[in-house]
Scaffold this motif. Structure first.
Motif: not given
Ligand code: ASP
Length: 351
Positions: A264-269
């Motif tokens: 998930q991009e949001a998690f990596r962010k």
């Protein structure tokens, strides 16, 4: 020569152990009433040791805080020279946290400090309180010469290393387990010592593995701004983003093999934002699952600078993180000392 009678300090903190049998309520207890209750219901104690009962508080363990851990450690260390061992009667819900905190604060541990509790009150029929108390006192009465001086938990005939336990059931008498560490002793017709935890033979094994730098003396202070969050599929990482500025540290409970929704991009962010702020992010797993496997789904955690927690339990990792982050220059202290063992809490295995 006749053996000197052992002295045991019994510190009472509350929980189901001393509750009225029906309904489960916290009774008004004073030291005399508790002592009478113990003597009436457990007359054998007299034969085991000279027991001094002290009521520290009388609360459901859900209502204990880090300040209570620090006070308890102080009370114990101020008195342990006068006793062979200490038994702490504690509610079961947060017992694993208190045991972990005591293992860090009571270093070097001079005497056996044994926490126990019960699933049914002492006043109830078929209570496990009697058995747990008798065996805990018997073990504590052996003193540091016979019983490893360390913080441990006794429950349902088993003695566990204190900072390795987890509550596994609210109904079974076997209420605790230590999924990632061996049981220290089993009490049956006699006491069988099975492992010696931090205070015995395991030390020599550990010293062959990795010699940690000598642990510093740290203050008995805990940060109240450490958040422990359980990862889930579809983890709502955006919701956490605004909280980062209020935190001293973030502890992620990952999937069993140390993996996370790193697709998930949001998690990596979220991880990058934490890193940019210098906010320590620690990763721990539950249960006896695999630790330390380099799955791609977990590797991104390390690439983002997350700190792996080895075989620590989530409860112990939470206490350790709060303690290290509760020091002056906490983030620096945590980064330097997270992977160093203070009390055999289980950092030596893993990534
Ligand atoms: N709620 C209780 C407590 O933790 C449960 C127990 O003692 O078993 O204090």
């Amino acid at each position: 020569m006749r053996k000197k009678r052992s002295k045991v300090l019994i510190l009472y903190l509350g929980g189901t152990f001393g509750m009225d049998a029906d309904p489960l309520t916290i009774p008004r207890l004073n030291p005399q009433r508790l002592r009478r209750r113990l003597v009436d219901r457990v007359p054998e104690l007299e034969r085991l040791a000279d027991c001094q009962v002290q009521i520290q508080m009388n609360r459901d363990s859900a209502h204990l805080d880090p300040v209570d851990w620090a006070n308890l450690a102080k009370v114990i260390s101020e008195q342990w020279d006068r006793f062979d061992g200490i038994v702490v009667l504690h509610g079961t819900d947060t017992l694993a946290y208190t045991a972990s905190a005591l293992s860090f604060l009571l270093r070097p541990c001079k005497k056996p400090v044994i926490l126990t509790g019960a699933q049914r009150p002492l006043a109830a029929i078929r209570s496990d309180a009697r058995r747990n108390l008798i065996s805990a006192v018997e073990l504590a009465a052996r003193g540091a010469a016979e019983q490893a001086p360390q913080v441990s938990v006794f429950f349902n005939d088993l003695l566990f290393q204190g900072n390795r336990v987890r509550k596994r059931s609210a109904v079974d008498f076997a209420g605790f387990e230590s999924p990632k560490a061996p049981v220290l002793a089993r009490v049956g017709a006699s006491i069988h010592v099975l492992a010696s935890g931090s205070a015995g033979a395991s030390r020599s094994i550990k010293s062959k593995l990795k010699r940690p730098k000598p642990a510093p003396r740290l203050r008995p202070c805990f940060s109240s701004r450490v958040l422990m969050v359980h990862l889930t599929p579809g983890f709502p990482a955006e919701a956490l983003m605004p909280l980062l500025s209020d935190l001293d540290g973030l502890l992620l409970v990952a999937f069993p093999s140390g993996t996370a929704p790193t697709h998930q991009e949001a998690f990596r962010k979220l991880l990058s934002a934490a890193r940019a702020r210098g906010l320590p992010v620690m990763v721990v797993t539950e249960g006896a699952g695999v630790t330390g496997n380099e799955y791609q789904a977990g590797k991104a955690l390390l690439d983002e600078g997350c700190l792996w927690s080895g075989t620590m339990t989530p409860e112990c990792a939470y206490v350790k993180a709060s303690w290290l982050l509760g020091q002056p220059r906490g983030a620096e202290i945590l980064k330097a000392w997270w992977n160093v063992e203070f009390a055999d809490e289980g950092v030596s295995q893993g990534r």
